[in-house]
Enzyme design. Structure first.
Site, PDB file in Angstrom:
ATOM      1  N   ASP A  13      -1.308  -0.215   2.461  1.00  0.00           N
ATOM      2  CA  ASP A  13      -0.432   0.747   3.149  1.00  0.00           C
ATOM      3  C   ASP A  13      -1.151   2.055   3.480  1.00  0.00           C
ATOM      4  O   ASP A  13      -0.509   3.110   3.558  1.00  0.00           O
ATOM      5  CB  ASP A  13       0.828   1.043   2.315  1.00  0.00           C
ATOM      6  CG  ASP A  13       1.532  -0.226   1.893  1.00  0.00           C
ATOM      7  OD1 ASP A  13       1.687  -1.110   2.746  1.00  0.00           O
ATOM      8  OD2 ASP A  13       1.909  -0.335   0.710  1.00  0.00           O
ATOM      9  N   LYS A  16      -3.963   1.171   8.124  1.00  0.00           N
ATOM     10  CA  LYS A  16      -5.018   0.444   8.844  1.00  0.00           C
ATOM     11  C   LYS A  16      -4.593   0.080  10.266  1.00  0.00           C
ATOM     12  O   LYS A  16      -5.373   0.181  11.194  1.00  0.00           O
ATOM     13  CB  LYS A  16      -5.398  -0.834   8.082  1.00  0.00           C
ATOM     14  CG  LYS A  16      -6.013  -0.554   6.724  1.00  0.00           C
ATOM     15  CD  LYS A  16      -6.237  -1.817   5.938  1.00  0.00           C
ATOM     16  CE  LYS A  16      -4.963  -2.467   5.447  1.00  0.00           C
ATOM     17  NZ  LYS A  16      -4.210  -1.741   4.421  1.00  0.00           N
ATOM     18  N   GLY A  17      -3.328  -0.346  10.405  1.00  0.00           N
ATOM     19  CA  GLY A  17      -2.835  -0.781  11.713  1.00  0.00           C
ATOM     20  C   GLY A  17      -3.011   0.315  12.750  1.00  0.00           C
ATOM     21  O   GLY A  17      -3.520   0.083  13.844  1.00  0.00           O
ATOM     22  N   GLY A  40       1.947  -5.554   6.468  1.00  0.00           N
ATOM     23  CA  GLY A  40       2.810  -4.997   7.511  1.00  0.00           C
ATOM     24  C   GLY A  40       2.039  -3.864   8.148  1.00  0.00           C
ATOM     25  O   GLY A  40       2.001  -2.764   7.613  1.00  0.00           O
ATOM     26  N   HIS A  41       1.357  -4.149   9.242  1.00  0.00           N
ATOM     27  CA  HIS A  41       0.540  -3.116   9.885  1.00  0.00           C
ATOM     28  C   HIS A  41       1.378  -2.405  10.947  1.00  0.00           C
ATOM     29  O   HIS A  41       1.803  -3.012  11.925  1.00  0.00           O
ATOM     30  CB  HIS A  41      -0.728  -3.739  10.479  1.00  0.00           C
ATOM     31  CG  HIS A  41      -1.674  -4.216   9.412  1.00  0.00           C
ATOM     32  ND1 HIS A  41      -2.823  -4.902   9.660  1.00  0.00           N
ATOM     33  CD2 HIS A  41      -1.616  -4.076   8.062  1.00  0.00           C
ATOM     34  CE1 HIS A  41      -3.446  -5.163   8.513  1.00  0.00           C
ATOM     35  NE2 HIS A  41      -2.711  -4.682   7.533  1.00  0.00           N
ATOM     36  N   GLN A 224      -4.087  -5.359   3.148  1.00  0.00           N
ATOM     37  CA  GLN A 224      -3.941  -4.856   1.772  1.00  0.00           C
ATOM     38  C   GLN A 224      -5.039  -3.810   1.494  1.00  0.00           C
ATOM     39  O   GLN A 224      -5.547  -3.210   2.422  1.00  0.00           O
ATOM     40  CB  GLN A 224      -3.965  -5.979   0.739  1.00  0.00           C
ATOM     41  CG  GLN A 224      -2.745  -6.887   0.762  1.00  0.00           C
ATOM     42  CD  GLN A 224      -2.788  -7.967   1.824  1.00  0.00           C
ATOM     43  OE1 GLN A 224      -3.769  -8.653   1.982  1.00  0.00           O
ATOM     44  NE2 GLN A 224      -1.711  -8.132   2.560  1.00  0.00           N
ATOM     45  N   VAL A 300       7.011  -4.408   4.845  1.00  0.00           N
ATOM     46  CA  VAL A 300       7.418  -5.815   4.803  1.00  0.00           C
ATOM     47  C   VAL A 300       8.701  -5.998   4.002  1.00  0.00           C
ATOM     48  O   VAL A 300       9.632  -6.660   4.428  1.00  0.00           O
ATOM     49  CB  VAL A 300       6.288  -6.683   4.194  1.00  0.00           C
ATOM     50  CG1 VAL A 300       6.755  -8.112   3.977  1.00  0.00           C
ATOM     51  CG2 VAL A 300       5.079  -6.675   5.108  1.00  0.00           C
ATOM     52  N   THR A 301       8.753  -5.372   2.823  1.00  0.00           N
ATOM     53  CA  THR A 301       9.873  -5.644   1.911  1.00  0.00           C
ATOM     54  C   THR A 301      10.882  -4.500   1.865  1.00  0.00           C
ATOM     55  O   THR A 301      11.966  -4.667   1.311  1.00  0.00           O
ATOM     56  CB  THR A 301       9.341  -5.852   0.484  1.00  0.00           C
ATOM     57  OG1 THR A 301       8.601  -4.679   0.116  1.00  0.00           O
ATOM     58  CG2 THR A 301       8.428  -7.060   0.398  1.00  0.00           C
ATOM     59  N   ARG A 305       7.767   2.821  -2.349  1.00  0.00           N
ATOM     60  CA  ARG A 305       6.404   2.824  -2.878  1.00  0.00           C
ATOM     61  C   ARG A 305       6.292   3.870  -3.981  1.00  0.00           C
ATOM     62  O   ARG A 305       6.875   4.946  -3.868  1.00  0.00           O
ATOM     63  CB  ARG A 305       5.403   3.156  -1.768  1.00  0.00           C
ATOM     64  CG  ARG A 305       5.356   2.101  -0.695  1.00  0.00           C
ATOM     65  CD  ARG A 305       4.325   2.463   0.390  1.00  0.00           C
ATOM     66  NE  ARG A 305       4.425   1.541   1.503  1.00  0.00           N
ATOM     67  CZ  ARG A 305       4.349   1.899   2.785  1.00  0.00           C
ATOM     68  NH1 ARG A 305       4.171   3.156   3.121  1.00  0.00           N
ATOM     69  NH2 ARG A 305       4.441   0.989   3.735  1.00  0.00           N
TER      70      ARG A 305
HETATM   71  P1  IMP Z   1       1.386 -10.896  -2.675  1.00  0.00           P
HETATM   72  O1  IMP Z   1       0.085 -10.751  -1.995  1.00  0.00           O
HETATM   73  O2  IMP Z   1       2.543 -10.921  -1.737  1.00  0.00           O
HETATM   74  O3  IMP Z   1       1.435 -12.023  -3.645  1.00  0.00           O
HETATM   75  O4  IMP Z   1       1.611  -9.567  -3.571  1.00  0.00           O
HETATM   76  C1  IMP Z   1       0.720  -9.236  -4.635  1.00  0.00           C
HETATM   77  C2  IMP Z   1       0.680  -7.730  -4.838  1.00  0.00           C
HETATM   78  O5  IMP Z   1       0.069  -7.129  -3.716  1.00  0.00           O
HETATM   79  C3  IMP Z   1       2.059  -7.077  -4.978  1.00  0.00           C
HETATM   80  O6  IMP Z   1       1.942  -5.962  -5.846  1.00  0.00           O
HETATM   81  C4  IMP Z   1       2.353  -6.603  -3.578  1.00  0.00           C
HETATM   82  O7  IMP Z   1       3.250  -5.518  -3.554  1.00  0.00           O
HETATM   83  C5  IMP Z   1       0.961  -6.188  -3.121  1.00  0.00           C
HETATM   84  N1  IMP Z   1       0.795  -6.295  -1.670  1.00  0.00           N
HETATM   85  C6  IMP Z   1       0.631  -7.417  -0.949  1.00  0.00           C
HETATM   86  N2  IMP Z   1       0.479  -7.127   0.347  1.00  0.00           N
HETATM   87  C7  IMP Z   1       0.527  -5.783   0.438  1.00  0.00           C
HETATM   88  C8  IMP Z   1       0.399  -4.885   1.532  1.00  0.00           C
HETATM   89  O8  IMP Z   1       0.181  -5.259   2.686  1.00  0.00           O
HETATM   90  N3  IMP Z   1       0.518  -3.561   1.235  1.00  0.00           N
HETATM   91  C9  IMP Z   1       0.707  -3.123  -0.037  1.00  0.00           C
HETATM   92  N4  IMP Z   1       0.818  -3.930  -1.080  1.00  0.00           N
HETATM   93  C10 IMP Z   1       0.729  -5.256  -0.843  1.00  0.00           C
END
Ligand code: IMP
Length: 423
Positions: A13, A16-17, A40-41, A224, A300-301, A305
């Protein structure tokens, strides 16, 4: 022609996007190398906000080729929704979006397995985005996965079925309450696969080799952040891919000696979504203020944060692991109005003061050591040139550059493309 990399240096987060979008005009090809729809970019321009999940952030530029590399995992269902989002803006992706045949496919049962695995962990859960990322990479390294190229083969459904059955057995084994209607999920999946198959699948490593020979410029886009790397992150609270520079080599088939610039993106403070240690996390009103001003909710979710001060110990580690050549500081504007800024420069660890990231950074082992700096009052969001920066911001940047030993070449002062200042 050399390849440049763009990576997040914290827990994702970082923005980057936005930066890929800003830099894309300098590149012929933007290639995403790892991760999947857990990302989620976010890109903002002309008053519109776009969130990309799997598609590279160069897609809005008419001439740029966007390539999804072998290191990426693709959920056809999410992917087709992304395409529909692009259709709304009449983006012609058919001629400029290519997918590696070696990228792995996220099955509906991968998502269910993710949910079952997380539910079984109780309080120790990773805080996964539940997009099926971990189980898909497990099948990849376990040599059971289904790849994009397989979808072009006859009888791929037979392999799909065998894998899905295996997953159902595992879900049973977890013995947790996961509700689902597999028929409905599969109908959606198979329909999405047909749409996916209308796009161009390529042998992406060969494509990129030829592109390099032809002198094309390539930007590799990471997802990530470095502290979520499967090897170098805060394991087990990490994602399942190599988010660091080496991941671009394996995730695209780029030779290490072809990498030139490594752009490292970081926020002027730190955030983390999901579980896991975070030494500089704030649990007070200061953290709440950062979250509010910075609009720190997952793209994404939608999860809030966690926020905290900049952690230079962790940032130095990320700079070293990635070989960062240029830094880009995001969300400087969010820190306007904080009277005092703190920066973590060391950890107290087992009674000693250390400057490196140890094996454990859980709160029972690590206490951050801070220096304090004077904050700035001025709103940065309208600033266009560095000579308009308040003195305290310059002091902050100078201090970070000295500590990190890498120049900060870009400062972002807002989400829009135009709120980007080159130094
Ligand atoms: P997963 O990759 O969805 O299994 O998540 C594993 C961990 O990485 C969790 O703590 C997520 O919140 C974090 N995570 C995965 N993708 C992102 C991202 O794009 N931004 C921030 N955290 C991420």
């Amino acid at each position: 022609m050399a390849v440049d990399l763009l990576l997040g240096l914290q827990w994702g987060d970082e923005g980057k996007g936005k930066i890929v979008d800003v830099l894309t005009q300098n590149y012929d090809i933007v290639a995403r190398f790892q991760g999947g729809p857990n990302a989620g970019h976010t890109l903002e321009f002309d008053g519109i906000k776009h969130v990309l999940r799997t598609i590279p952030s160069g897609i809005f530029h008419s001439k740029t080729i966007n390539l999804i590399g072998n290191g990426v995992v693709i959920d056809p269902v999410v992917f087709v929704k992304e395409l529909e989002g692009l259709d709304k803006f009449n983006i012609d992706y058919k001629s400029k979006l290519f997918i590696s045949r070696k990228a792995h496919v996220i099955l509906p049962t991968h998502r269910l397995l993710d949910a079952a695995s997380e539910a079984s962990k109780g309080k120790a859960k990773i805080g996964s985005t539940l997009k099926g990322i971990g189980p898909t990479y497990m099948d990849k390294t376990g040599r059971n996965g289904l790849r994009i190229g397989d979808l072009e083969m006859p009888n791929w459904e037979k392999n799909y079925r065998a894998l899905a059955e295996k997953h159902l057995g595992l879900i049973d084994f977890y013995d947790v309450d996961v509700q689902f209607d597999l028929d409905e999920m599969e109908e959606e999946f198979f329909t999405a696969v047909e749409t996916l198959k209308t796009l161009t699948f390529i042998d992406s490593e060969e494509y990129l080799h030829q592109a390099q020979k032809a002198g094309k410029s390539i930007l590799a886009e990471g997802a990530q952040g470095s502290l979520l790397d499967i090897d170098f992150g805060t394991y087990p609270f990490v994602t399942s891919s190599n988010t660091t520079a080496a991941g671009a080599c394996t995730g695209l088939g780029i030779a290490p000696n072809k990498v030139k610039e490594v752009y490292g993106i970081f926020k002027a403070y730190t955030t983390r979504v999901g579980s896991g240690p975070f030494p500089t996390e704030l649990f007070d009103q200061v953290g709440e203020k950062m979250a509010k001003i910075g609009n720190e909710f997952g793209a994404v979710t939608g999860r809030p944060r966690r926020c905290g001060w900049l952690d230079l110990v962790a940032l130095k580690y990320a700079v070293a692991v990635n070989g960062v050549t240029q830094l880009m500081m995001m969300k400087g504007d969010v820190l306007s109005g904080f009277k005092t800024l703190k920066v973590c420069t060391a950890y107290k660890y087992k009674g000693e003061t250390i400057n490196h990231l140890p094996f454990n950074i859980e709160p029972e082992y690590v206490t951050p050591v801070y220096i304090e700096m004077k904050g700035w009052k001025e709103d940065l969001t309208k600033i266009k040139e560095t000579d308009k920066f308040p003195k305290e911001l310059n002091d902050y940047i100078d201090f970070l550059e000295k500590e990190l030993e890498v120049p900060i070449k870009l400062v972002s002062v807002g989400p829009d493309r135009t709120q980007t200042i080159h130094r």
